[in-house]
Motif scaffolding. Sequence first.
Motif, PDB file in Angstrom:
ATOM      1  N   GLY A 189      -3.404  -8.094 -18.128  1.00 47.80           N
ATOM      2  CA  GLY A 189      -3.286  -6.670 -17.852  1.00 47.80           C
ATOM      3  C   GLY A 189      -3.359  -6.411 -16.358  1.00 47.80           C
ATOM      4  O   GLY A 189      -4.207  -6.982 -15.668  1.00 47.80           O
ATOM      5  N   LEU A 190      -2.436  -5.569 -15.852  1.00 51.81           N
ATOM      6  CA  LEU A 190      -2.381  -5.249 -14.427  1.00 51.81           C
ATOM      7  C   LEU A 190      -2.386  -3.736 -14.222  1.00 51.81           C
ATOM      8  O   LEU A 190      -2.009  -2.986 -15.118  1.00 51.81           O
ATOM      9  N   ALA A 191      -2.770  -3.331 -13.027  1.00 48.12           N
ATOM     10  CA  ALA A 191      -2.609  -1.949 -12.586  1.00 48.12           C
ATOM     11  C   ALA A 191      -1.728  -1.992 -11.343  1.00 48.12           C
ATOM     12  O   ALA A 191      -2.155  -2.495 -10.302  1.00 48.12           O
ATOM     13  N   SER A 199       7.096   8.831 -10.301  1.00 52.86           N
ATOM     14  CA  SER A 199       5.777   8.829  -9.676  1.00 52.86           C
ATOM     15  C   SER A 199       5.198   7.426  -9.565  1.00 52.86           C
ATOM     16  O   SER A 199       4.240   7.202  -8.810  1.00 52.86           O
ATOM     17  N   GLN A 200       5.776   6.471 -10.302  1.00 51.89           N
ATOM     18  CA  GLN A 200       5.270   5.099 -10.276  1.00 51.89           C
ATOM     19  C   GLN A 200       6.149   4.151  -9.458  1.00 51.89           C
ATOM     20  O   GLN A 200       5.812   2.964  -9.327  1.00 51.89           O
ATOM     21  N   PHE A 201       7.248   4.638  -8.907  1.00 53.21           N
ATOM     22  CA  PHE A 201       8.167   3.752  -8.193  1.00 53.21           C
ATOM     23  C   PHE A 201       7.462   3.010  -7.054  1.00 53.21           C
ATOM     24  O   PHE A 201       7.638   1.802  -6.874  1.00 53.21           O
ATOM     25  N   GLU A 202       6.659   3.739  -6.267  1.00 52.60           N
ATOM     26  CA  GLU A 202       6.007   3.085  -5.127  1.00 52.60           C
ATOM     27  C   GLU A 202       4.930   2.114  -5.597  1.00 52.60           C
ATOM     28  O   GLU A 202       4.724   1.070  -4.968  1.00 52.60           O
ATOM     29  N   GLU A 203       4.242   2.432  -6.671  1.00 52.92           N
ATOM     30  CA  GLU A 203       3.241   1.502  -7.210  1.00 52.92           C
ATOM     31  C   GLU A 203       3.895   0.184  -7.600  1.00 52.92           C
ATOM     32  O   GLU A 203       3.359  -0.903  -7.334  1.00 52.92           O
ATOM     33  N   VAL A 204       5.060   0.276  -8.238  1.00 48.67           N
ATOM     34  CA  VAL A 204       5.785  -0.935  -8.627  1.00 48.67           C
ATOM     35  C   VAL A 204       6.195  -1.730  -7.390  1.00 48.67           C
ATOM     36  O   VAL A 204       5.934  -2.938  -7.280  1.00 48.67           O
ATOM     37  N   LEU A 205       6.833  -1.062  -6.433  1.00 50.85           N
ATOM     38  CA  LEU A 205       7.390  -1.782  -5.283  1.00 50.85           C
ATOM     39  C   LEU A 205       6.316  -2.308  -4.348  1.00 50.85           C
ATOM     40  O   LEU A 205       6.511  -3.359  -3.716  1.00 50.85           O
TER      41      LEU A 205
END
Length: 231
Positions: free
Chosen positions: A125-127, A154-160
């Motif tokens: 599991g990751l955040a 809203s999650q694009f930057e978290e992914v990248l």
Amino acid sequence: MSDGRSVSGQLKKFVFRGKSSSKGDSRGEYLEIVIPELLTAGYSFYTWPSAPLLAWYLWTQRRHLRGLRVLELGCGTGLPGILAAKCGARVTLTDSVALPRSLRHLSACCEANGLVPNRDVKILGLAWGLFLSEVHSLRPVDLLLASDCFYEPSQFEEVLSTVAYLLDGTDARFLCSYQERSADWSIEALLKKWGLKGALLDLDSLSESSGVDYRSLVGDRSLHLLEIVAV
């Protein structure tokens, strides 16, 4: 994001075929992957169309997968990562640490294909965007995978930011299949911010060289396959 309960399910079968490379062998190559889906449990329990596209691409590259350290992000039912593991890669499958039931279902998907979790594949599991000890332990990797991780802007930057950390200082690449949902959504500025660059892969050329038409997998959906590397 939902980790809700299921009231119905189905077993979905994905079949990948290719010509054998052995002279005189006309049987060809064949791989069948079955995915148990829980249709009303939440979107991480269903195999979205981008995942078969990414799995198809990996199948066309199967002879290069053996021994590679492969990490799939936000994998849901894990079809691409399971295929990579069946082709000999050393695979880690990850999904949100906030969705423990999704991670248990991911284990069931592996087991349905003869893969023992945390022996044949690792599950974690990751955040996204949080650089905790679990993220540090994932390096080094040779190949990052994700399908439809660019779903919620809203999650694009978290992914990248997570991708940038994992690719930093390496020759690894990130392969991401995604469905085009809005012309207004773009990751170009975020790629530049995080020291990344991306290019779309030519699916028509890949179809010609592999002998398998990717459109038979995606239908009339607007799906793309993006390769991202560190600058």
